[in-house]
Design an enzyme around this catalytic site. Structure first.
Site, PDB file in Angstrom:
ATOM      1  N   HIS A 225       0.879  -1.174   0.000  1.00  0.00           N
ATOM      2  CA  HIS A 225       0.000   0.000   0.000  1.00  0.00           C
ATOM      3  C   HIS A 225       0.911   1.217   0.000  1.00  0.00           C
ATOM      4  CE1 HIS A 225      -2.589   3.124   1.477  1.00  0.00           C
ATOM      5  NE2 HIS A 225      -2.153   3.061   2.715  1.00  0.00           N
ATOM      6  N   TYR A 256      -6.180   9.144   0.873  1.00  0.00           N
ATOM      7  CA  TYR A 256      -6.367   9.861   2.142  1.00  0.00           C
ATOM      8  C   TYR A 256      -5.158  10.757   2.405  1.00  0.00           C
ATOM      9  CZ  TYR A 256      -3.360   6.130   4.060  1.00  0.00           C
ATOM     10  OH  TYR A 256      -2.325   5.263   4.302  1.00  0.00           O
ATOM     11  N   ASP A 542     -30.118 -18.590  15.805  1.00  0.00           N
ATOM     12  CA  ASP A 542     -31.433 -19.233  15.940  1.00  0.00           C
ATOM     13  C   ASP A 542     -31.421 -20.476  15.062  1.00  0.00           C
ATOM     14  OD1 ASP A 542     -31.529 -17.854  13.541  1.00  0.00           O
ATOM     15  OD2 ASP A 542     -33.650 -17.354  13.737  1.00  0.00           O
TER      16      ASP A 542
HETATM   17  C1  LIG Z   1       1.540   2.405   4.624  1.00  0.00           C
HETATM   18  C2  LIG Z   1       0.485   1.968   5.606  1.00  0.00           C
HETATM   19  C3  LIG Z   1      -0.392   2.887   6.110  1.00  0.00           C
HETATM   20  C4  LIG Z   1      -1.353   2.490   7.019  1.00  0.00           C
HETATM   21  N1  LIG Z   1      -2.175   3.432   7.524  1.00  0.00           N
HETATM   22  C5  LIG Z   1      -3.090   3.092   8.449  1.00  0.00           C
HETATM   23  C6  LIG Z   1      -3.902   4.082   9.005  1.00  0.00           C
HETATM   24  O1  LIG Z   1      -3.774   5.243   8.673  1.00  0.00           O
HETATM   25  N2  LIG Z   1      -4.854   3.712   9.893  1.00  0.00           N
HETATM   26  C7  LIG Z   1      -5.024   2.400  10.245  1.00  0.00           C
HETATM   27  O2  LIG Z   1      -5.907   2.140  11.039  1.00  0.00           O
HETATM   28  N3  LIG Z   1      -4.226   1.444   9.764  1.00  0.00           N
HETATM   29  C8  LIG Z   1      -3.271   1.754   8.863  1.00  0.00           C
HETATM   30  N4  LIG Z   1      -2.464   0.783   8.338  1.00  0.00           N
HETATM   31  C9  LIG Z   1      -2.673  -0.617   8.737  1.00  0.00           C
HETATM   32  C10 LIG Z   1      -2.009  -0.905  10.058  1.00  0.00           C
HETATM   33  O3  LIG Z   1      -0.701  -0.429  10.038  1.00  0.00           O
HETATM   34  C11 LIG Z   1      -1.981  -2.373  10.384  1.00  0.00           C
HETATM   35  O4  LIG Z   1      -3.200  -2.953  10.092  1.00  0.00           O
HETATM   36  C12 LIG Z   1      -1.623  -2.613  11.850  1.00  0.00           C
HETATM   37  O5  LIG Z   1      -0.475  -1.923  12.193  1.00  0.00           O
HETATM   38  C13 LIG Z   1      -1.434  -4.088  12.145  1.00  0.00           C
HETATM   39  O6  LIG Z   1      -0.977  -4.234  13.450  1.00  0.00           O
HETATM   40  P1  LIG Z   1      -0.531  -5.673  14.006  1.00  0.00           P
HETATM   41  O7  LIG Z   1      -0.140  -5.506  15.404  1.00  0.00           O
HETATM   42  O8  LIG Z   1      -1.582  -6.654  13.669  1.00  0.00           O
HETATM   43  O9  LIG Z   1       0.684  -6.086  13.068  1.00  0.00           O
HETATM   44  P2  LIG Z   1       2.216  -5.659  13.087  1.00  0.00           P
HETATM   45  O10 LIG Z   1       2.423  -4.271  13.471  1.00  0.00           O
HETATM   46  O11 LIG Z   1       2.765  -6.085  11.762  1.00  0.00           O
HETATM   47  O12 LIG Z   1       2.802  -6.538  14.224  1.00  0.00           O
HETATM   48  C14 LIG Z   1       3.062  -7.908  14.067  1.00  0.00           C
HETATM   49  C15 LIG Z   1       4.317  -8.210  14.815  1.00  0.00           C
HETATM   50  O13 LIG Z   1       4.508  -9.615  14.859  1.00  0.00           O
HETATM   51  C16 LIG Z   1       5.891  -9.833  14.854  1.00  0.00           C
HETATM   52  N5  LIG Z   1       6.138 -11.215  14.428  1.00  0.00           N
HETATM   53  C17 LIG Z   1       5.755 -11.806  13.278  1.00  0.00           C
HETATM   54  N6  LIG Z   1       6.190 -13.070  13.235  1.00  0.00           N
HETATM   55  C18 LIG Z   1       6.868 -13.302  14.385  1.00  0.00           C
HETATM   56  C19 LIG Z   1       7.557 -14.410  14.922  1.00  0.00           C
HETATM   57  N7  LIG Z   1       7.630 -15.562  14.269  1.00  0.00           N
HETATM   58  N8  LIG Z   1       8.109 -14.275  16.140  1.00  0.00           N
HETATM   59  C20 LIG Z   1       8.039 -13.132  16.831  1.00  0.00           C
HETATM   60  N9  LIG Z   1       7.417 -12.040  16.349  1.00  0.00           N
HETATM   61  C21 LIG Z   1       6.835 -12.126  15.148  1.00  0.00           C
HETATM   62  C22 LIG Z   1       6.410  -8.823  13.863  1.00  0.00           C
HETATM   63  O14 LIG Z   1       7.759  -8.549  14.045  1.00  0.00           O
HETATM   64  C23 LIG Z   1       5.540  -7.616  14.158  1.00  0.00           C
HETATM   65  O15 LIG Z   1       6.135  -6.699  15.006  1.00  0.00           O
HETATM   66  C24 LIG Z   1      -1.470   1.147   7.426  1.00  0.00           C
HETATM   67  C25 LIG Z   1      -0.583   0.211   6.902  1.00  0.00           C
HETATM   68  C26 LIG Z   1       0.379   0.607   6.017  1.00  0.00           C
HETATM   69  C27 LIG Z   1       1.298  -0.419   5.473  1.00  0.00           C
END
Ligand SMILES: Cc1cc2nc3c(=O)[nH]c(=O)nc-3n(C[C@H](O)[C@H](O)[C@H](O)COP(=O)(O)OP(=O)(O)OC[C@H]3O[C@@H](n4cnc5c(N)ncnc54)[C@H](O)[C@@H]3O)c2cc1C
Length: 814
Positions: A225, A256, A542
């Site tokens: 994105h 946005y 239900d």
């Molecule tokens: C450019 C961009 C703009 C965005 N803008 C918005 C916005 O304006 N508003 C909004 O609401 N959302 C926005 N989003 C979406 C949002 O960023 C994500 O949906 C959200 O941050 C997801 O959070 P999370 O905690 O699920 O995932 P993440 O932040 O990806 O966290 C997952 C974590 O799991 C860890 N992990 C994975 N595998 C392992 C493993 N095997 N062992 C240990 N750790 C592991 C990773 O290191 C990571 O830190 C945006 C996304 C992008 C890319």
């Protein structure tokens, strides 16, 4: 690192940190959070999200999650620095279609209790002075929307959790999950092994990898994105505050914007879907800004959006793009989050595909769910078990997630079917329906006729009003003709898409008694309409239960979640077997005054009222087709649901069709079905009631038999009954029969929002426009005057007695 934990959370992104904080609030003292990246800028999607939070959503659940999240971001702080800025949000409209949609959105916000207003182009520009007001028709303004500082919020929540004993470890990769006797027993990491019986994967777009460690399919696709900052703008020179302008959505161009100090941020979905495999995402972290979740920027994809941004915000004309990115985050086949516990491995939970906007709310419901077994809001639309098996295929996940990406800012009509892949599931009657000119919509993959062109001739001599543009989409006057003809003749309705299960075995009766509110210990051949409740007496589903044998029941359900729920409660000693019989079975609803003549003419079994009473079930033959017939009808007419195996479906259809000819038989579509259901007052789970409602509030007290003994939710239900209703589901009739609303519209009394519409349709037999609605108890009295707001216009309506059609049940019980 400790070698044991009560629960291990994988991922310290915004979701993992929020769940940890909420679990610790609920008393958990041995929570461990692991992240492969450094804390708290760990390199996942959270690390680079600009944090815009637009709360309004067509889904009440998503809006509720966002409302809670926003409230918490605004409260949180880290070393005196705020984690949220409530600058407001404006969704602007360039096209007339969008402007109309914003009126609808204003209605949705009102329904879900979110303050909002429609504002003029000038008012938009007052709030965002760099906006070209001459290019827009107006905006939808939500003062409580704003910006989250997500990484800061992670750390702030982590500190709260740490104070209550939670341990966080960065640079610790989870490499495996051990399972013993079908449940989680330990987590393996590159820093050692941790024994635990509970794992919650909050790994975001790495979710499918973690899921695979326990054999769980996680239907999400990481998508690129595009987002970019601009160089400083002259118009914002000297602006030192993080953000003062409201955030802006320009959905006509899938974009946005947000201000940050002297700069602007531009996000766009106006580019080709760029999916990435979860396995291809780096797991290492290469220093500041080098997040694994950042992919190489592709300028050619950004170009059209950059041009559009400079048109809509002319001040950008002199700016340049700074630090552009192709950031990764998760998309799912239907755009919703993925929450819940694995079906196969106990103790393995996931909370993935969650936006920053909803993340803190998700943390709260996950903590409640894990701790008490019941989340406090309805999460059916986010439940990972909502998908049918086909929807877990790699090709479907990829195709539909890409489509969710394309549609993320589109105007989606509630009935809009998916375009691809189709046809996916078809009943055996499909060829006949095509010959009759069926207009197909799609539900759970099934091709479902909405009406049949062949019935156009039924319109002769009938005066049917047109509908407005929105409620007239996916509608035809033929729908009205089919509904009316059903009440006069006999109609075949394809009911194959109804979820059906067989429950059998020596423990079947006790098992079902425990899971439902009704008395099922009835003689073989009886059918019961009953409810499944959760632990706090919310309506989980239900169900229609037909006792076909001493130890054999056939259930009509609402979807895969029901089967998953039942499986979760199966006795361990194997005395009960549950089989999803939907794919191999088909069903025709034969309904209308002539139904008995038609069915009887094909059978030597006795279909008379005396021999085959209302809410009874029989096995019989219709000519050479063995059937199970259930005498009931969701359209409020005499008749049967007739089931047979899929191989004999076409034969069954042809037999009924031929036998029905002398009575003017017709095929009826879903449009007529729904209109007839609404005028008869039959509830539809998911629309009229969810886990947020108890049976008494929903007018379903008749389906509850607390005297039968214990069942899931009974104790809570008795308490709820004593406490009295928090709101009531009522039937209203609009003064103006020419206005038909669609559902989710706000209901007002004296200007105040007091509820929202659930099922609505035109009652063709009655000539009245009907809208069921949840309202506060003081507005639920029969005769009360209310107003239903539809595209910004308030239409008077009156609360009426229900059901409106045939309250004495004279038509069904003959
Ligand atoms: C450019 C961009 C703009 C965005 N803008 C918005 C916005 O304006 N508003 C909004 O609401 N959302 C926005 N989003 C979406 C949002 O960023 C994500 O949906 C959200 O941050 C997801 O959070 P999370 O905690 O699920 O995932 P993440 O932040 O990806 O966290 C997952 C974590 O799991 C860890 N992990 C994975 N595998 C392992 C493993 N095997 N062992 C240990 N750790 C592991 C990773 O290191 C990571 O830190 C945006 C996304 C992008 C890319």
């Amino acid at each position: 690192m400790e070698s044991r934990a009560g629960v291990v959370i994988v991922g310290a992104g915004i979701v993992g940190c929020s769940v940890a904080e909420h679990l610790s609030r609920l008393g958990w003292r041995d929570v461990m959070v692991l992240d492969q990246g450094p804390l708290f800028e760990a390199g996942g999607s959270t690390s680079h999200a600009p944090g815009l939070m637009f709360q309004t959503n067509s889904s009440k659940t998503m809006t509720d999650l966002a409302k809670y999240s926003v409230g918490r971001y605004m409260e949180l702080e880290l070393d005196g620095r705020p984690c949220g800025y409530q600058v407001g949000g404006i969704e602007i409209a360039e096209t007339l279609e969008r402007w109309e949609d914003l009126k609808r959105k204003h209605g949705l916000a009102t329904s879900w209790g979110l303050q909002s207003e429609l504002i003029s182009p000038e008012e938009c520009a007052q709030r965002v002075p760099i906006l070209d007001k001459d290019r827009i028709r107006g905006g939808f303004y939500v003062p409580t929307d704003g910006i989250a500082k997500a990484v800061r919020a992670c750390e702030a929540m982590a500190r709260l959790a740490q104070e209550r004993g939670t341990k966080f470890y960065g640079e610790t990769e989870v490499t495996g999950i051990e399972i013993r006797d079908g449940r989680v027993s330990a987590v393996e990491t590159d820093r050692g092994r941790v024994e635990t019986e509970l794992v919650l994967s909050c790994a975001g777009m790495w979710g499918p990898r973690i899921g695979r460690m326990v054999g769980m399919k996680v239907p999400l696709v990481p998508m690129q994105h595009q987002y970019a900052w601009t160089t400083p703008l002259e118009e914002l020179a000297g602006e030192r505050r993080e953000v003062v302008h409201p955030i802006v959505r320009h959905q006509d161009f899938s974009m946005y914007f947000r201000q940050r100090g002297e700069q602007y941020g531009i996000g766009t979905y106006r580019h080709r879907p760029m999916p990435v495999s979860a396995d291809d995402i780096r797991r290492d972290y290469r220093g500041k800004g080098e997040f694994p979740s950042l992919w190489e920027f592709t300028p050619e994809d950004f170009e059209p959006s950059w041009r559009e941004a400079r048109k809509m915000l002319p001040a950008l004309e002199w700016a340049e793009i700074d630090r552009p990115m192709n950031g990764l985050f998760s998309f799912t086949p239907d755009g919703g989050p993925l929450l819940g516990e694995s079906r196969e491995v106990k103790g393995f939970w996931i909370a993935e595909a969650v936006w920053i906007t909803h993340a803190i709310g998700v943390g709260k419901v996950m903590a409640e769910w894990i701790t008490d077994g019941v989340p406090s809001i309805d999460i059916s639309g986010a439940d990972v078990h909502r998908f049918e098996p086909y929807a877990l295929s790699p090709s479907y996940i990829l195709a539909r997630s890409a489509q969710s990406f394309r549609e993320v800012y589109d105007i989606i009509h509630p009935q809009q079917p998916m375009e691809e892949p189709r046809p996916l599931r078809a009943s055996p009657f499909y060829p006949r329906q095509k010959t009759l000119g069926a207009y197909f919509l799609e539900a759970s993959g099934w091709e479902r006729p909405q009406w049949f062109e062949a019935n156009e001739s039924l319109l002769d001599g009938r005066r049917i009003s047109d509908r407005g543009e929105w409620s007239g989409r996916y509608w035809s006057k033929v729908v009205a003709a089919e509904a009316l003809a059903t009440r006069e003749r006999v109609t075949l309705y394809d009911m194959t898409s109804l979820k059906k299960a067989e429950v059998s075995g020596s423990g079947a009766l006790d098992f079902l008694q425990n899971l439902t509110t009704g008395e099922l210990d009835k003689p073989v051949g009886k059918v019961t309409y009953t409810l499944m409740l959760d632990g706090v007496a919310g309506i989980r589903s239900d169900v229609t239960v037909a006792r076909l044998g001493e130890e054999h029941f056939q259930l009509g359900l609402n979807g895969p979640r029901d089967i998953e729920w039942m499986e979760r409660h199966l006795p361990s000693e194997g005395s009960v077997l549950i089989r999803d019989i939907t794919p191999g079975t088909c069903c025709i609803g034969v309904w209308g005054p002539a139904a008995r003549e038609v069915v009887q003419s094909l059978s030597e079994d006795d279909f008379s009222n005396e021999a085959f009473g209302f809410f009874n079930a029989r096995r019989a033959y219709l000519r050479e087709v063995p059937v199970t017939a259930l005498r009931l009808s969701y359209v409020g007419e005499l008749g049967w649901e007739i089931y047979t195996s899929a191989d004999l479906g076409l034969r069954l259809w042809d037999l009924l069709w031929e036998a029905g000819r002398p009575y003017g038989v017709l095929a009826g579509g879903r449009g007529a079905f729904n209109a007839l259901r609404v005028e008869k007052g039959y509830r539809s789970w998911g629309t009229d009631m969810t886990t947020e409602h108890d049976p008494y509030e929903a007018g379903l007290g008749f389906a509850v038999k607390p005297e039968k003994g214990d069942f899931v939710g009974r104790e809570a239900l008795l308490e709820r009954e004593e406490a009295g209703p928090r709101r009531k589901l009522v039937c209203t009739v609009l003064d103006d029969p020419n206005v038909v609303v669609m559902g989710n519209e706000p209901v007002r009394a004296g200007g105040e929002a007091v509820g929202y519409v659930t099922s609505a349709d035109f009652g063709y037999s009655l000539g009245r426009s009907i809208a069921y609605a949840w309202v506060t108890p003081e507005h639920a009295r029969v005769g009360n005057r209310l107003k239903i707001e539809y595209f910004g216009v308030r239409y008077p309506a009156t609360v009426t007695e229900e059901p409106l059609f045939d309250p004495a049940m004279k038509r069904m019980r003959v």
